[in-house]
Design a protein around this motif. Sequence first.
Motif, PDB file in Angstrom:
ATOM      1  N   LEU A   1      45.318  36.663   3.696  1.00  0.00           N
ATOM      2  CA  LEU A   1      44.408  35.790   4.448  1.00  0.00           C
ATOM      3  C   LEU A   1      44.705  35.827   5.944  1.00  0.00           C
ATOM      4  O   LEU A   1      43.786  35.846   6.768  1.00  0.00           O
ATOM      5  CB  LEU A   1      44.505  34.352   3.930  1.00  0.00           C
ATOM      6  CG  LEU A   1      43.775  34.046   2.620  1.00  0.00           C
ATOM      7  CD1 LEU A   1      44.079  32.623   2.166  1.00  0.00           C
ATOM      8  CD2 LEU A   1      42.271  34.235   2.790  1.00  0.00           C
TER       9      LEU A   1
ATOM     10  N   THR B   1      41.674  37.230   8.403  1.00  0.00           N
ATOM     11  CA  THR B   1      41.054  36.307   9.369  1.00  0.00           C
ATOM     12  C   THR B   1      41.467  36.587  10.812  1.00  0.00           C
ATOM     13  O   THR B   1      41.020  35.905  11.732  1.00  0.00           O
ATOM     14  CB  THR B   1      41.412  34.846   9.030  1.00  0.00           C
ATOM     15  OG1 THR B   1      42.846  34.701   9.007  1.00  0.00           O
ATOM     16  CG2 THR B   1      40.840  34.450   7.674  1.00  0.00           C
TER      17      THR B   1
ATOM     18  N   SER C   1      37.308  39.693   7.833  1.00  0.00           N
ATOM     19  CA  SER C   1      36.766  38.328   7.722  1.00  0.00           C
ATOM     20  C   SER C   1      37.250  37.493   8.899  1.00  0.00           C
ATOM     21  O   SER C   1      37.791  36.398   8.728  1.00  0.00           O
ATOM     22  CB  SER C   1      37.194  37.680   6.403  1.00  0.00           C
ATOM     23  OG  SER C   1      36.789  38.448   5.299  1.00  0.00           O
TER      24      SER C   1
ATOM     25  N   ASN D   1      42.535  31.354  11.015  1.00  0.00           N
ATOM     26  CA  ASN D   1      43.731  32.126  11.326  1.00  0.00           C
ATOM     27  C   ASN D   1      44.761  31.288  12.070  1.00  0.00           C
ATOM     28  O   ASN D   1      45.964  31.360  11.783  1.00  0.00           O
ATOM     29  CB  ASN D   1      43.356  33.358  12.139  1.00  0.00           C
ATOM     30  CG  ASN D   1      44.519  34.300  12.330  1.00  0.00           C
ATOM     31  OD1 ASN D   1      45.171  34.301  13.369  1.00  0.00           O
ATOM     32  ND2 ASN D   1      44.795  35.114  11.328  1.00  0.00           N
TER      33      ASN D   1
END
Length: 220
Positions: A40, A44, A50, A56
């Motif tokens: 993730l 981010t 993404s 983030n």
Amino acid sequence: MSFFANIDWSDIGQACLDTLIMLGGSLILTIAFGLPLGVLLYLTGQGRLSQNRVANVVLGVIVNILRSVPFIILLIVMIPLTVMLVGTSLGVAGAIPPLVVGAAPFYARLVEGSLKEVDRTTIEAVQAMGATTRQIVTGALIPEALPGLIAGATVTAVALVSFTAMAGVVGAGGLGDLAIRFGYQRFQTDVMVVTVVLLVVLVQIIQYAGDALARHFTRR
């Protein structure tokens, strides 16, 4: 043999078993939480698949806060949460939650760093074929970064060994607990020496196995 007069080898064996259980359980959970968190953080980030600056930054702040708290303090602060999760703050079970909370953010950063090293052309090629973000992560990113992910898990496992030793301060069991109760508090130098030697041997085994596994996947 007089040097080992204070050694109870059955206690040493039980302490080794407790340390291995703590290490194995916490490492599995650390990877289970740290790997998705690292992915993730990567996805981010700026210019990534993404990109989401807010997500983030929030994830980064949480990770950095948890990484900045000394583990011995984290052990104490987490006692109420640990009791709520596993019913006790003592023994092997009581040590695993703080071990995971202390190590997962550390591993997440290592995962993020490994993913950043993957060649962007590989990602773009898979993306051009119409792959979804999930397919890119599972089919390209993680396989390409696997040697780095294994190396990161090895570093994390070594850190967890030292964490399990510190957990002995709050009665978590294992070699650290034995070293503190007998080697330090009762001034039994032989117990301290044996526990330190066993911890060093454990770290060497982990490092050797991790390096060998990383080399294996690098050659593939």
